[in-house]
Every structure is written in structure tokens, then in C-alpha cells.
Design a protein around this motif. Structure first.
Motif, PDB file in Angstrom:
ATOM      1  N   LYS A 177     -25.981  25.467  -2.923  1.00  9.09           N
ATOM      2  CA  LYS A 177     -27.286  24.821  -2.965  1.00  9.09           C
ATOM      3  C   LYS A 177     -28.189  25.489  -3.998  1.00  9.09           C
ATOM      4  CE  LYS A 177     -27.395  22.904   1.704  1.00  9.09           C
ATOM      5  NZ  LYS A 177     -28.179  22.768   2.961  1.00  9.09           N
ATOM      6  N   LEU A 178     -28.881  24.663  -4.791  1.00 10.88           N
ATOM      7  CA  LEU A 178     -29.744  25.143  -5.860  1.00 10.88           C
ATOM      8  C   LEU A 178     -31.209  24.874  -5.541  1.00 10.88           C
ATOM      9  CD1 LEU A 178     -27.756  23.753  -8.915  1.00 10.88           C
ATOM     10  CD2 LEU A 178     -27.885  26.156  -8.230  1.00 10.88           C
ATOM     11  N   ALA A 179     -32.082  25.653  -6.156  1.00 11.21           N
ATOM     12  CA  ALA A 179     -33.524  25.440  -6.135  1.00 11.21           C
ATOM     13  C   ALA A 179     -34.055  25.996  -7.450  1.00 11.21           C
ATOM     14  CB  ALA A 179     -34.163  26.158  -4.939  1.00 11.21           C
ATOM     15  N   ASN A 229     -35.729  28.480  -8.074  1.00 11.16           N
ATOM     16  CA  ASN A 229     -35.588  29.935  -8.127  1.00 11.16           C
ATOM     17  C   ASN A 229     -34.319  30.408  -7.439  1.00 11.16           C
ATOM     18  OD1 ASN A 229     -36.655  29.186  -5.598  1.00 11.16           O
ATOM     19  ND2 ASN A 229     -37.595  31.192  -5.285  1.00 11.16           N
ATOM     20  N   VAL A 230     -33.352  29.526  -7.233  1.00  3.39           N
ATOM     21  CA  VAL A 230     -32.060  29.884  -6.635  1.00  3.39           C
ATOM     22  C   VAL A 230     -30.938  29.367  -7.529  1.00  3.39           C
ATOM     23  CG1 VAL A 230     -30.511  29.700  -4.649  1.00  3.39           C
ATOM     24  CG2 VAL A 230     -32.997  29.767  -4.289  1.00  3.39           C
ATOM     25  N   ALA A 231     -30.120  30.287  -8.015  1.00  3.30           N
ATOM     26  CA  ALA A 231     -28.928  29.937  -8.779  1.00  3.30           C
ATOM     27  C   ALA A 231     -27.702  30.221  -7.922  1.00  3.30           C
ATOM     28  CB  ALA A 231     -28.864  30.754 -10.066  1.00  3.30           C
ATOM     29  N   THR A 232     -26.599  29.588  -8.244  1.00  6.34           N
ATOM     30  CA  THR A 232     -25.359  29.837  -7.531  1.00  6.34           C
ATOM     31  C   THR A 232     -24.288  30.319  -8.497  1.00  6.34           C
ATOM     32  OG1 THR A 232     -24.566  27.560  -7.793  1.00  6.34           O
ATOM     33  CG2 THR A 232     -25.886  28.053  -5.830  1.00  6.34           C
ATOM     34  N   ALA A 233     -23.378  31.111  -7.964  1.00 11.32           N
ATOM     35  CA  ALA A 233     -22.256  31.605  -8.763  1.00 11.32           C
ATOM     36  C   ALA A 233     -21.042  31.753  -7.857  1.00 11.32           C
ATOM     37  CB  ALA A 233     -22.590  32.936  -9.415  1.00 11.32           C
ATOM     38  N   ASN A 234     -19.902  31.489  -8.409  1.00  8.23           N
ATOM     39  CA  ASN A 234     -18.660  31.677  -7.676  1.00  8.23           C
ATOM     40  C   ASN A 234     -17.568  31.946  -8.691  1.00  8.23           C
ATOM     41  OD1 ASN A 234     -16.962  31.896  -5.474  1.00  8.23           O
ATOM     42  ND2 ASN A 234     -17.469  29.889  -4.632  1.00  8.23           N
ATOM     43  N   ALA A 235     -16.419  32.348  -8.193  1.00  8.15           N
ATOM     44  CA  ALA A 235     -15.276  32.609  -9.066  1.00  8.15           C
ATOM     45  C   ALA A 235     -14.114  31.720  -8.653  1.00  8.15           C
ATOM     46  CB  ALA A 235     -14.881  34.081  -9.005  1.00  8.15           C
ATOM     47  N   ARG A 236     -13.261  31.441  -9.599  1.00  5.60           N
ATOM     48  CA  ARG A 236     -12.077  30.619  -9.323  1.00  5.60           C
ATOM     49  C   ARG A 236     -10.968  31.543  -8.788  1.00  5.60           C
ATOM     50  NH1 ARG A 236     -12.614  25.438 -11.677  1.00  5.60           N
ATOM     51  NH2 ARG A 236     -14.442  25.310 -13.039  1.00  5.60           N
ATOM     52  N   TYR A 237     -11.177  31.977  -7.563  1.00  7.71           N
ATOM     53  CA  TYR A 237     -10.228  32.900  -6.939  1.00  7.71           C
ATOM     54  C   TYR A 237      -8.824  32.310  -6.909  1.00  7.71           C
ATOM     55  CZ  TYR A 237     -14.821  34.225  -5.155  1.00  7.71           C
ATOM     56  OH  TYR A 237     -16.156  34.536  -5.042  1.00  7.71           O
ATOM     57  N   TYR A 238      -8.762  30.987  -6.813  1.00  4.37           N
ATOM     58  CA  TYR A 238      -7.462  30.335  -6.684  1.00  4.37           C
ATOM     59  C   TYR A 238      -6.580  30.573  -7.911  1.00  4.37           C
ATOM     60  CZ  TYR A 238      -9.387  26.537  -9.604  1.00  4.37           C
ATOM     61  OH  TYR A 238      -9.949  25.803 -10.618  1.00  4.37           O
ATOM     62  N   GLU A 239      -7.185  30.820  -9.069  1.00  2.00           N
ATOM     63  CA  GLU A 239      -6.372  31.115 -10.250  1.00  2.00           C
ATOM     64  C   GLU A 239      -5.588  32.401 -10.051  1.00  2.00           C
ATOM     65  OE1 GLU A 239      -9.144  28.904 -13.643  1.00  2.00           O
ATOM     66  OE2 GLU A 239      -9.119  31.096 -13.543  1.00  2.00           O
ATOM     67  N   GLY A 240      -6.259  33.411  -9.529  1.00  2.66           N
ATOM     68  CA  GLY A 240      -5.558  34.663  -9.237  1.00  2.66           C
ATOM     69  C   GLY A 240      -4.536  34.501  -8.134  1.00  2.66           C
ATOM     70  N   ARG A 241      -4.850  33.669  -7.143  1.00  9.78           N
ATOM     71  CA  ARG A 241      -3.919  33.439  -6.038  1.00  9.78           C
ATOM     72  C   ARG A 241      -2.614  32.804  -6.540  1.00  9.78           C
ATOM     73  NH1 ARG A 241      -5.341  36.293  -1.492  1.00  9.78           N
ATOM     74  NH2 ARG A 241      -7.396  35.674  -0.687  1.00  9.78           N
ATOM     75  N   GLY A 267     -29.026  27.561 -12.031  1.00  7.18           N
ATOM     76  CA  GLY A 267     -27.847  26.860 -12.500  1.00  7.18           C
ATOM     77  C   GLY A 267     -26.653  27.262 -11.666  1.00  7.18           C
ATOM     78  N   ASN A 268     -25.499  26.717 -12.025  1.00  7.25           N
ATOM     79  CA  ASN A 268     -24.279  26.974 -11.271  1.00  7.25           C
ATOM     80  C   ASN A 268     -23.208  27.509 -12.213  1.00  7.25           C
ATOM     81  OD1 ASN A 268     -22.326  26.888  -9.124  1.00  7.25           O
ATOM     82  ND2 ASN A 268     -21.537  25.002 -10.028  1.00  7.25           N
ATOM     83  N   VAL A 269     -22.642  28.645 -11.884  1.00  2.00           N
ATOM     84  CA  VAL A 269     -21.560  29.240 -12.669  1.00  2.00           C
ATOM     85  C   VAL A 269     -20.317  29.314 -11.799  1.00  2.00           C
ATOM     86  CG1 VAL A 269     -20.732  31.362 -13.763  1.00  2.00           C
ATOM     87  CG2 VAL A 269     -23.069  30.577 -14.173  1.00  2.00           C
ATOM     88  N   TRP A 270     -19.201  28.814 -12.331  1.00  2.00           N
ATOM     89  CA  TRP A 270     -17.921  28.919 -11.629  1.00  2.00           C
ATOM     90  C   TRP A 270     -16.908  29.420 -12.646  1.00  2.00           C
ATOM     91  CZ3 TRP A 270     -14.552  24.520  -9.115  1.00  2.00           C
ATOM     92  CH2 TRP A 270     -13.740  25.086  -8.122  1.00  2.00           C
ATOM     93  N   GLY A 271     -16.760  30.726 -12.696  1.00  2.00           N
ATOM     94  CA  GLY A 271     -15.922  31.343 -13.708  1.00  2.00           C
ATOM     95  C   GLY A 271     -14.621  31.866 -13.141  1.00  2.00           C
ATOM     96  N   GLY A 272     -13.626  31.977 -13.998  1.00  4.06           N
ATOM     97  CA  GLY A 272     -12.330  32.450 -13.541  1.00  4.06           C
ATOM     98  C   GLY A 272     -11.707  33.446 -14.482  1.00  4.06           C
ATOM     99  N   VAL A 273     -10.427  33.295 -14.704  1.00  3.12           N
ATOM    100  CA  VAL A 273      -9.693  34.206 -15.589  1.00  3.12           C
ATOM    101  C   VAL A 273     -10.288  34.178 -16.992  1.00  3.12           C
ATOM    102  CG1 VAL A 273      -7.474  34.573 -16.724  1.00  3.12           C
ATOM    103  CG2 VAL A 273      -7.544  34.115 -14.263  1.00  3.12           C
ATOM    104  N   LYS A 274     -10.556  32.998 -17.507  1.00  2.00           N
ATOM    105  CA  LYS A 274     -11.082  32.863 -18.870  1.00  2.00           C
ATOM    106  C   LYS A 274     -12.384  33.621 -19.051  1.00  2.00           C
ATOM    107  CE  LYS A 274     -12.663  29.366 -22.199  1.00  2.00           C
ATOM    108  NZ  LYS A 274     -12.856  27.907 -22.436  1.00  2.00           N
ATOM    109  N   GLU A 275     -13.259  33.569 -18.054  1.00  2.00           N
ATOM    110  CA  GLU A 275     -14.571  34.221 -18.144  1.00  2.00           C
ATOM    111  C   GLU A 275     -14.545  35.690 -17.746  1.00  2.00           C
ATOM    112  OE1 GLU A 275     -14.839  29.936 -17.867  1.00  2.00           O
ATOM    113  OE2 GLU A 275     -13.908  31.401 -16.521  1.00  2.00           O
ATOM    114  N   GLY A 276     -13.393  36.187 -17.352  1.00  7.44           N
ATOM    115  CA  GLY A 276     -13.278  37.592 -16.971  1.00  7.44           C
ATOM    116  C   GLY A 276     -13.753  37.900 -15.565  1.00  7.44           C
TER     117      GLY A 276
END
Length: 366
Positions: free
Chosen positions: A126-128, A130-142, A280-289
Motif C-alpha cells: 500500500k502506497l501513500a 509519504n509511504v513507499a514500498t519495497a520488496n525483493a524477488r526472493y523467488y529468483e534466489g529460490r 513509489g514501489n521497488v521490486w528488485g531481484g538478482v539484477k538489482e543486487g
């Protein structure tokens, strides 16, 4: 005349003092940006919270006196989280990181009352303003860890100790299974649901139960090192998660899927400091380190290590997508087609995942 000379002298002295760099530094020191972190478990030597604590230290190292960081550990999701987040805002923290899915709603509530504070909801969605979200693509490592497990298993059975059946966890189980079966079509994965993120005794018991059911390698999505310790005790193999856990399981660890948050946290703190922070929303994985697979155990042959690292490079380059069906339809463990041959799941579909792939023995616990 005398009075004019004195007045001019005083004015010159005052002007010199206020304009001199030394006076400016001593009279108006730069106020550091106060940054708060909320942790869902105690800070331990390895695990989910350990990686975020290492990231906090990375912010300190990178930005020095420009920031002042603090953290509160072992904060339960829900009312306790809202109280702690609110306290951090009231204490003057202008940037607050809340890295747990269950902190999302408390973060949103507090953010409404503190519009001048920036919040980073890590694993939330959820965004606002003054609220940003971030997550990682854990499934790539899995997926990559599944390749290692598929090559190393002797029983063709892997175990998986899982916290809650949220999409993030289902993504990991499915990607691990797909990776395993990409090199070992006979492999199966048995899942035990704990409905807990952090309960070392229950995590250990679940791992032991899976070993008793013929699993010779186990993965997990929980917060402690108990599964790794159980594998070490039983002479089995395990996939470390969040952190490198060779210190706990020097003989058992096959490979580690590690989360790297320091770069992202430092970037976001810099953005607050220079006024460029935006929601904003960031969803980074292997490519983004943000996700890395490595830290192989001594039992893993070099050929297997090289294969896993080569596939990691393929993911970084966009050549490999764990949820892309190349040779045939991908079905769930109830026989329904979930990815048609030649198709690839969109991010939206991945984020809403609510099924278990063929090869997984178990059901989505509700």
C-alpha cells in the motif's frame, strides 16, 4: 565621532563572526537525519532481521554524521507495531523503515498522522504520498537454490518449512520446486506450515519431521537458524535463507539465498537528505543486487556451483524467468494449468499467487 568608530568596529566584528566558516559550524551545526527501524524478531546472528540490521549499519557507514539511526527489535505485528512506529515518529525520526508484511497497516495508520515523515514499508504493497514500498524477488534466489537441491538430493525429496501462506512464501516454494525439477524431474517437495515467522522450537521440530519423511535437503521461510541447526544435527543438507548460515551449519549448508538491503536503504536516506524522496514501489531481484545466491557449502561440487552461478547470470540478464513455461504447460498440484506453454506470469499474477505447483506435496494452508 568616537561613538561612530566604536559602532563601526562592533558591526565589523559581528559581521566577521557570523560570516566566518568557523562560526557557522559552531553556531549552526547540521542536524542529522533521524532514521528509525522496526524489527519483527530479536536481532540474531543470521536471518531476516540480521540482514536489515546489517543494512542499518551500512547506512551509518555510508552517511556518517549526516544520519542518526536507531532500531526497536522484537515488535509484534499489529497494535504493538503501531505503538512503536508512532513513538519513533514522535521522537523526531523523519524516515522510518518497517520491514515486515504485518507492519503495512500500522505504517499506513501512523503515516496519516505524520505527513512530514517518510515511511518505507518493506514487503508491503500500500502506497501513500509519504509511504513507499519495497520488496525483493526472493523467488529468483529460490529457483537457483532449487537447482542446487535437485543436483544434490539422493532421495529426490526436499522439505520446506514455511511460515504463512502469503503470496511471497508461495512464490518461493513454487520457484524452488520448479528449479529443483528443472534438473531432476523426479524431485518432490513436502511442505510444513507453521503459521509463525519466528518460533525456533517449532521450526526445528518441523525440520526433524521432514527428515523423518525421507527428505535429505530442506529449505525454509522462517526467521531463525533452527532449521539449519537441525540439518547439521541430523547430517542432512539445507538451504540457508536471508543470510549465510555456514557458521551454524558448516557441514549442512548447500547454498545461501541472501537479501541485500544496504544499497537500497542508503539510497533512500540520501533521497530524504537531498529532498528528492518520492513515494513509489521497488521490486528488485538478482539484477538489482537485492538478491544473491552463493556461499556454497564444502559438499557442493564445483560443477554444481558453476551451474547455479551461470543460471544466476541468466536471471540477471533476463534470459531466465522462473515463472516462464518453455517446454510444456506448468500445472498446479491439483492438475490445473497455471502457466500455459510459451507464456510467462506477469508481476501482477506473481504477486497474487495462491497455488502450489506440481511436485509439491501439501496444500495452501488457510
Amino acid at each position: 565621532m568616537y561613538k561612530n568608530l566604536v559602532g563601526r568596529a562592533v558591526l565589523a566584528w559581528v559581521t566577521a563572526c557570523f560570516l566566518s566558516p568557523a562560526f557557522a559550524q559552531t553556531s549552526a551545526p547540521q542536524v542529522p537525519l533521524k532514521i528509525g527501524f522496526v524489527y519483527v524478531t530479536p536481532v540474531t546472528d543470521a536471518g531476516w532481521v540480521r540482514q536489515h540490521e546489517d543494512a542499518r549499519k551500512a547506512v551509518d557507514a555510508a552517511l556518517g554524521a549526516r544520519v542518526k539511526t536507531t532500531y526497536v527489535e522484537n515488535v509484534a505485528e499489529g497494535a504493538d507495531a503501531e505503538r512503536v512506529i508512532r513513538d519513533l515518529a514522535q521522537q523526531g525520526n523523519k524516515l522510518i523503515f518497517t520491514p515486515s508484511f504485518g507492519y503495512m497497516e500500522p505504517t499506513m495508520k501512523v503515516a496519516k498522522d505524520f505527513p512530514d515523515v517518510k515511511f518505507e514499508s518493506v514487503t508491503g504493497y500500500k502506497l501513500a504520498p509519504n509511504v513507499a514500498t519495497a520488496n525483493a524477488r526472493y523467488y529468483e534466489g529460490r529457483y537457483l537454490a532449487g537447482i542446487a537441491a535437485g543436483r544434490m538430493t539422493k532421495t529426490n525429496v526436499a522439505g520446506y518449512v514455511a511460515g504463512f501462506p502469503i503470496p511471497e512464501v508461495l512464490q518461493g516454494i513454487n520457484a524452488f520446486t520448479l528449479g529443483m525439477r528443472s534438473v531432476n524431474p523426479n524431485a518432490k517437495v513436502s511442505v510444513v506450515w507453521l503459521n509463525e515467522w519466528f518460533d525456533p522450537p517449532k521450526e526445528r521440530d518441523a525440520a526433524m519431521a521432514l527428515f523423518n519423511q525421507n527428505a535429505d535437503v530442506v529449505a525454509f521461510h522462517t526467521g531463525s537458524t533452527a532449521v539449519m541447526a537441525a540439518a547439521q544435527e541430523r547430517g542432512k543438507m539445507a538451504i540457508a535463507y536471508h543470510s549465510d548460515m555456514r557458521r551454524i551449519a558448516p557441514d549442512a549448508q548447500l547454498v545461501a539465498v541472501t537479501h541485500q538491503w544496504g544499497g537500497y536503504y542508503t539510497q533512500r536516506a540520501k533521497a530524504v537528505l537531498d529532498g528528492s524522496w518520492k513515494s513509489g514501489n521497488v521490486w528488485g531481484g538478482v539484477k538489482e543486487g537485492m538478491i544473491r545466491v552463493g556461499d556454497f557449502g564444502t559438499k557442493v561440487p564445483k560443477a554444481v556451483q558453476d551451474e547455479v552461478l551461470a543460471r544466476q547470470n541468466d536471471i540477471a540478464a533476463g534470459k531466465l524467468q522462473p515463472f516462464r513455461a518453455l517446454a510444456a504447460d506448468v500445472r498446479d498440484n491439483e492438475g490445473h494449468v497455471v502457466i500455459a506453454k510459451g507464456a510467462q506470469l506477469s508481476d501482477e499474477q506473481i504477486l497474487k499467487m495462491n497455488w502450489l505447483v506440481e511436485g509439491v506435496q501439501g496444500r495452501v494452508s488457510r
